[in-house]
Design a protein around this motif. Structure first.
Motif, short mmCIF file in Angstrom:
data_model
loop_
_atom_site.label_atom_id
_atom_site.label_comp_id
_atom_site.label_asym_id
_atom_site.label_seq_id
_atom_site.Cartn_x
_atom_site.Cartn_y
_atom_site.Cartn_z
N CYS A 1 0.84 -1.20 0.00
CA CYS A 1 0.00 0.00 0.00
C CYS A 1 0.88 1.26 0.00
O CYS A 1 0.61 2.22 -0.73
N HIS B 1 0.38 4.83 -1.61
CA HIS B 1 -0.43 5.72 -0.76
C HIS B 1 0.36 6.12 0.48
O HIS B 1 0.71 5.26 1.30
N PHE C 1 -2.48 9.71 -3.83
CA PHE C 1 -2.65 8.77 -4.94
C PHE C 1 -1.30 8.73 -5.68
O PHE C 1 -0.57 9.71 -5.69
N TYR D 1 -14.23 6.67 -1.27
CA TYR D 1 -14.36 7.13 0.12
C TYR D 1 -14.06 8.61 0.11
O TYR D 1 -12.96 8.99 -0.30
N GLN D 2 -15.00 9.43 0.49
CA GLN D 2 -14.68 10.86 0.58
C GLN D 2 -15.67 11.49 1.54
O GLN D 2 -16.88 11.39 1.34
N HIS E 1 -5.69 6.85 13.10
CA HIS E 1 -6.28 5.50 13.05
C HIS E 1 -5.25 4.42 12.75
O HIS E 1 -5.33 3.32 13.28
N VAL E 2 -4.29 4.73 11.90
CA VAL E 2 -3.31 3.71 11.49
C VAL E 2 -2.14 3.64 12.49
O VAL E 2 -1.78 2.56 12.94
N LEU F 1 -5.06 0.43 13.57
CA LEU F 1 -6.05 -0.27 12.74
C LEU F 1 -5.42 -0.54 11.37
O LEU F 1 -4.77 0.33 10.80
N GLY F 2 -5.60 -1.76 10.84
CA GLY F 2 -5.12 -2.06 9.49
C GLY F 2 -6.00 -1.39 8.47
O GLY F 2 -7.18 -1.10 8.74
N HIS G 1 -11.26 -0.45 4.64
CA HIS G 1 -11.31 -0.51 3.17
C HIS G 1 -11.46 -1.93 2.62
O HIS G 1 -11.52 -2.11 1.41
N LEU H 1 -18.75 3.88 6.94
CA LEU H 1 -18.03 5.04 7.45
C LEU H 1 -18.90 6.30 7.45
O LEU H 1 -18.44 7.39 7.14
C1 HEC Z 1 -10.66 4.02 10.51
C2 HEC Z 1 -10.91 3.81 9.12
C3 HEC Z 1 -9.78 3.89 8.11
C4 HEC Z 1 -8.57 3.23 8.12
C5 HEC Z 1 -8.02 2.28 9.18
C6 HEC Z 1 -7.90 3.57 6.89
N1 HEC Z 1 -8.68 4.44 6.16
FE1 HEC Z 1 -8.30 5.19 4.30
N2 HEC Z 1 -9.96 6.35 4.40
C7 HEC Z 1 -10.86 6.36 5.44
C8 HEC Z 1 -11.80 7.46 5.26
C9 HEC Z 1 -12.93 7.84 6.19
C10 HEC Z 1 -11.43 8.09 4.04
C11 HEC Z 1 -12.04 9.37 3.44
C12 HEC Z 1 -11.28 10.53 4.06
C13 HEC Z 1 -11.75 11.91 3.68
O1 HEC Z 1 -12.42 12.09 2.67
O2 HEC Z 1 -11.39 12.87 4.40
C14 HEC Z 1 -10.28 7.35 3.52
C15 HEC Z 1 -9.64 7.66 2.33
C16 HEC Z 1 -8.56 6.94 1.81
C17 HEC Z 1 -7.93 7.17 0.51
C18 HEC Z 1 -8.31 8.27 -0.48
C19 HEC Z 1 -7.51 9.56 -0.18
C20 HEC Z 1 -7.96 10.26 1.07
O3 HEC Z 1 -7.23 10.21 2.09
O4 HEC Z 1 -9.05 10.84 1.10
C21 HEC Z 1 -6.91 6.27 0.38
C22 HEC Z 1 -5.96 6.13 -0.79
C23 HEC Z 1 -6.89 5.47 1.59
N3 HEC Z 1 -7.91 5.90 2.44
C24 HEC Z 1 -5.97 4.48 1.86
C25 HEC Z 1 -5.78 3.89 3.11
C26 HEC Z 1 -4.65 3.04 3.47
C27 HEC Z 1 -3.51 2.68 2.53
C28 HEC Z 1 -4.83 2.68 4.78
C29 HEC Z 1 -3.89 1.85 5.66
C30 HEC Z 1 -2.51 2.35 5.75
C31 HEC Z 1 -6.08 3.28 5.23
N4 HEC Z 1 -6.61 4.02 4.21
C32 HEC Z 1 -6.64 3.11 6.50
C33 HEC Z 1 -10.89 5.48 6.49
C34 HEC Z 1 -9.84 4.65 6.87
#
Ligand code: HEC
Ligand code: HEC
Ligand code: HEC
Ligand code: HEC
Ligand code: HEC
Length: 175
Positions: A56, A60, A71, A110-111, A123-124, A129-130, A135, A150
């Motif tokens: 990942c 990312h 991205f 996801y937005q 969160h990470v 959290l994985g 996702h 979400l």
């Molecule tokens: C607790 C839940 C959660 C976890 C865990 C999580 N995400 Fe997300 N992710 C989201 C949410 C909610 C959004 C939308 C964020 C926004 O629009 O502000 C998102 C958006 C994204 C996006 C689109 C760009 C962005 O940030 O808006 C990517 C790519 C992404 N996540 C990758 C990852 C990866 C890779 C990991 C692990 C390293 C991860 N996510 C872990 C909830 C999570």
């Protein structure tokens, strides 16, 4: 009887205004149901690429404040695709984006709305959290499909279970 030129002009106005109305009427991404999988401008597959051992984090990375994930740059894709499948019309689009520096406009899955404060780092890195918790299993997805709602209830339910802060201003700092 109406003059044909007037009709034409009316038709032209209708054609130019209609798409704008459709866009305004479309539901925001954050209201989409689980399973939502919009068609992408280029049929990039997580399943194919993750099976090659890519991680990942190769594509990312959190921004400087730890909020949004990036991205991948098309120049990174072309590191392989300068030689792999370079005859593909899809790869031609990636090559064009790499050359002009105008990124491909991926359809978002996801937005959150502007009013929501969400940080990946919290969160990470802190909650440990994985990615798949929110996702799903990207290694099985040829097309990214929304794996978890979400929405406000989903966020608050997990916060309640995890004893994480749950006041309105946690996720809506201006309130
Ligand atoms: C607790 C839940 C959660 C976890 C865990 C999580 N995400 Fe997300 N992710 C989201 C949410 C909610 C959004 C939308 C964020 C926004 O629009 O502000 C998102 C958006 C994204 C996006 C689109 C760009 C962005 O940030 O808006 C990517 C790519 C992404 N996540 C990758 C990852 C990866 C890779 C990991 C692990 C390293 C991860 N996510 C872990 C909830 C999570
Ligand atoms: C080789 C690069 C690459 C790798 C590796 C990769 N991704 Fe992606 N990811 C992309 C691209 C390109 C998109 C946009 C196109 C799409 O949605 O398929 C994307 C989109 C996403 C989205 C949708 C974001 C949104 O809001 O639209 C999520 C979530 C995501 N990736 C998570 C992950 C996770 C988790 C991993 C590791 C298990 C991973 N990705 C590995 C390139 C990559
Ligand atoms: C590590 C090397 C590597 C990287 C980096 C890479 N790809 Fe690929 N990609 C491949 C391989 C290998 C295939 C499968 C080719 C086949 O089907 O024989 C492939 C297939 C594809 C296909 C299908 C092409 C077709 O017409 O069948 C698309 C589209 C694609 N990649 C887009 C991307 C995008 C966009 C990125 C950057 C986000 C990217 N790739 C990064 C190696 C890579
Ligand atoms: C799977 C569980 C889970 C989900 C889903 C989740 N969170 Fe969290 N969140 C946590 C945990 C656990 C923490 C506490 C992290 C820590 O400080 O160690 C946290 C912390 C936060 C914080 C920081 C709180 C503070 O003041 O320290 C914010 C803001 C936040 N989450 C927003 C959201 C939003 C917005 C969503 C939905 C889009 C969401 N979270 C979804 C588990 C979750
Ligand atoms: C853990 C994170 C979290 C907490 C705590 C939280 N919200 Fe939300 N809220 C969200 C998310 C995510 C959305 C956007 C998704 C949705 O509409 O469900 C949202 C959306 C909203 C909306 C817009 C609804 C819409 O449909 O446009 C309002 C209003 C709102 N929240 C008020 C509140 C109030 C008042 C509280 C305190 C009782 C609160 N929120 C607590 C995450 C949170």
């Amino acid at each position: 009887m109406r003059h044909p030129r007037t009709m034409n002009r009316f038709a032209r106005v209708a054609v130019s205004v209609l798409p704008a109305i459709l866009i305004l009427a479309a539901e925001p991404v954050y209201k989409a149901k689980v399973g939502y999988a919009p068609e992408q401008p280029v049929p990039y597959s997580h399943k194919t690429h993750l099976s090659m051992g890519l991680k990942c984090s190769n594509c990312h990375q959190p921004d400087a404040e730890g909020f949004a994930m990036s991205f991948p740059k098309e120049t990174f894709c072309m590191g392989c695709h300068n030689s792999v499948k370079k005859e593909s019309p899809h790869i031609a689009k990636v090559a064009e984006a790499a050359k002009t520096g105008k990124p491909i406009e991926w359809a978002r899955v996801y937005q959150q709305p502007e009013m929501v404060w969400f940080s990946h780092d919290i969160h990470v890195m802190d909650a440990k959290l994985g990615c798949e918790t929110c996702h799903g299993k990207l290694e099985d997805m040829a097309v990214v499909a929304k794996a978890r709602l979400l929405d406000m209830k989903d966020c608050m339910d997990c916060h309640a279970k995890a004893s994480a802060p749950n006041g309105c201003s946690t996720c809506h700092p201006s309130q």
